[in-house]
Enzyme design. Sequence first.
Site, PDB file in Angstrom:
ATOM      1  N   THR A  15       6.458 -10.517  -2.567  1.00  0.00           N
ATOM      2  CA  THR A  15       5.443 -11.196  -2.972  1.00  0.00           C
ATOM      3  C   THR A  15       4.186 -10.411  -2.958  1.00  0.00           C
ATOM      4  O   THR A  15       3.878  -9.513  -2.565  1.00  0.00           O
ATOM      5  CB  THR A  15       4.930 -12.448  -2.315  1.00  0.00           C
ATOM      6  OG1 THR A  15       4.549 -12.383  -1.093  1.00  0.00           O
ATOM      7  CG2 THR A  15       6.252 -13.603  -2.246  1.00  0.00           C
ATOM      8  N   ASP A  16       3.200 -10.830  -4.014  1.00  0.00           N
ATOM      9  CA  ASP A  16       1.840 -10.211  -4.102  1.00  0.00           C
ATOM     10  C   ASP A  16       0.846 -10.969  -3.179  1.00  0.00           C
ATOM     11  O   ASP A  16       1.210 -12.124  -2.596  1.00  0.00           O
ATOM     12  CB  ASP A  16       1.415 -10.426  -5.659  1.00  0.00           C
ATOM     13  CG  ASP A  16       1.485 -11.633  -6.284  1.00  0.00           C
ATOM     14  OD1 ASP A  16       1.418 -12.711  -5.754  1.00  0.00           O
ATOM     15  OD2 ASP A  16       1.623 -11.767  -7.610  1.00  0.00           O
ATOM     16  N   LYS A  17      -0.054 -10.785  -3.505  1.00  0.00           N
ATOM     17  CA  LYS A  17      -1.494 -11.386  -2.501  1.00  0.00           C
ATOM     18  C   LYS A  17      -1.444 -12.877  -2.680  1.00  0.00           C
ATOM     19  O   LYS A  17      -2.197 -13.775  -1.937  1.00  0.00           O
ATOM     20  CB  LYS A  17      -2.768 -10.722  -2.741  1.00  0.00           C
ATOM     21  CG  LYS A  17      -2.776  -9.273  -2.370  1.00  0.00           C
ATOM     22  CD  LYS A  17      -4.132  -8.714  -2.579  1.00  0.00           C
ATOM     23  CE  LYS A  17      -4.215  -7.326  -1.829  1.00  0.00           C
ATOM     24  NZ  LYS A  17      -5.473  -6.722  -1.750  1.00  0.00           N
TER      25      LYS A  17
END
Length: 139
Positions: free
Chosen positions: A15-17
């Site tokens: 995942t991203d932030k």
Amino acid sequence: MFMTETEITVRYAETDKMGVVYHANYLIWCEVARTDFIEKAGFHYADMEAAGIISPVININLNYKQSVTYPEKVIVKSWIESYSKLRTIYGYEIVNAAGVVVADGTSTHVLLKRGSDRPVRLDRYFPEWHDKYIELSER
């Protein structure tokens, strides 16, 4: 139609932030599902590679419909969309726990002798695999 279902649990590292799965990870999920499909059909990529044959992706198309987040689980459905002696197109549908299709697409593969750019025919190198793919693509 012969279709397999492969469960994937979203890992935090995918995942991203914002906790949303990075788009390239869907490609990895399709590869995991395709390998699972092949094994459930009774074959192994490792056997093909041990015989000096590789099966590169020559085209991939994914349609993103809805985000997936950590720590969701998804099911990647896979099947043979189209098959010929020289080319296999696998279909994919990625479904979340609510049953919503979050992505779908296809990947196209050919067979090559390792070190060559010339396609080879599946029926000549792996006749049992070819026969099974004919059967599965006709279902």
